[in-house]
Design a protein around this motif. Structure first.
Motif, short mmCIF file in Angstrom:
data_model
loop_
_atom_site.label_atom_id
_atom_site.label_comp_id
_atom_site.label_asym_id
_atom_site.label_seq_id
_atom_site.Cartn_x
_atom_site.Cartn_y
_atom_site.Cartn_z
N GLY A 14 3.11 -11.79 -3.69
CA GLY A 14 4.32 -12.56 -3.44
C GLY A 14 5.52 -11.73 -3.02
N GLU A 15 6.47 -12.40 -2.42
CA GLU A 15 7.72 -11.81 -1.97
C GLU A 15 7.50 -10.61 -1.05
OE1 GLU A 15 10.74 -11.28 -4.98
OE2 GLU A 15 9.94 -12.96 -6.14
N GLY A 16 6.46 -10.70 -0.21
CA GLY A 16 6.17 -9.65 0.76
C GLY A 16 5.51 -8.41 0.19
N ALA A 17 5.06 -8.47 -1.06
CA ALA A 17 4.45 -7.31 -1.71
C ALA A 17 2.93 -7.47 -1.79
CB ALA A 17 5.02 -7.12 -3.11
N LEU A 18 2.23 -6.35 -1.67
CA LEU A 18 0.78 -6.32 -1.81
C LEU A 18 0.40 -5.38 -2.95
CD1 LEU A 18 -0.39 -5.88 1.88
CD2 LEU A 18 -0.43 -7.98 0.54
N TYR A 19 -0.65 -5.72 -3.68
CA TYR A 19 -1.30 -4.79 -4.60
C TYR A 19 -2.51 -4.26 -3.85
CZ TYR A 19 -4.44 -3.10 -8.21
OH TYR A 19 -5.30 -2.33 -8.94
N VAL A 20 -2.61 -2.94 -3.69
CA VAL A 20 -3.73 -2.34 -2.98
C VAL A 20 -4.39 -1.32 -3.89
CG1 VAL A 20 -4.45 -1.01 -0.96
CG2 VAL A 20 -2.53 -2.61 -0.77
N ASN A 21 -5.70 -1.46 -4.08
CA ASN A 21 -6.49 -0.46 -4.78
C ASN A 21 -7.50 0.05 -3.77
OD1 ASN A 21 -8.50 0.92 -6.32
ND2 ASN A 21 -7.73 -0.10 -8.14
N THR A 22 -7.44 1.34 -3.45
CA THR A 22 -8.30 1.90 -2.41
C THR A 22 -9.75 2.02 -2.84
OG1 THR A 22 -7.85 4.16 -3.14
CG2 THR A 22 -6.41 3.24 -1.45
N GLY A 23 -10.03 1.81 -4.09
CA GLY A 23 -11.40 2.01 -4.56
C GLY A 23 -11.60 3.46 -4.91
N THR A 24 -12.65 4.07 -4.37
CA THR A 24 -12.95 5.47 -4.68
C THR A 24 -13.10 6.29 -3.43
OG1 THR A 24 -14.42 6.92 -5.91
CG2 THR A 24 -15.45 5.06 -4.82
N TRP A 25 -12.76 7.57 -3.53
CA TRP A 25 -12.89 8.47 -2.38
C TRP A 25 -14.20 9.25 -2.45
CZ3 TRP A 25 -8.29 9.07 -5.47
CH2 TRP A 25 -7.22 8.33 -5.01
#
Length: 70
Positions: A14-25
């Motif tokens: 919401g409000e133009g925000a994202l939650y991003v989890n890249t996972g694993t490298w």
């Protein structure tokens, strides 16, 4: 943005925000075997975007954003 041995995820919070989890490298993601060596590309533009990718063993890039939770 977060990165660890979790399932790669993009969520609109919401409000133009994202939650991003890249996972694993790393090469072995026990939580999401189809998405090892994952990373995120963030593009700042008129509309900012975040996309999840994975490196295939042959070096190809795979867009996994559609398969990630949103």
């Amino acid at each position: 943005m977060f990165g660890h041995t979790h399932v790669p995820t993009i969520k609109d919070i919401g409000e133009g925000a994202l939650y991003v989890n890249t996972g694993t490298w790393v090469d072995n993601n026990t939580n999401y075997p189809d998405a090892a060596r994952t990373f995120t590309v963030i593009t700042a533009a008129e509309k900012d975007t975040a996309t999840l990718y994975s490196f295939a063993e042959d070096g190809a890039l795979i867009d996994i954003g559609e398969g990630a939770s949103k």
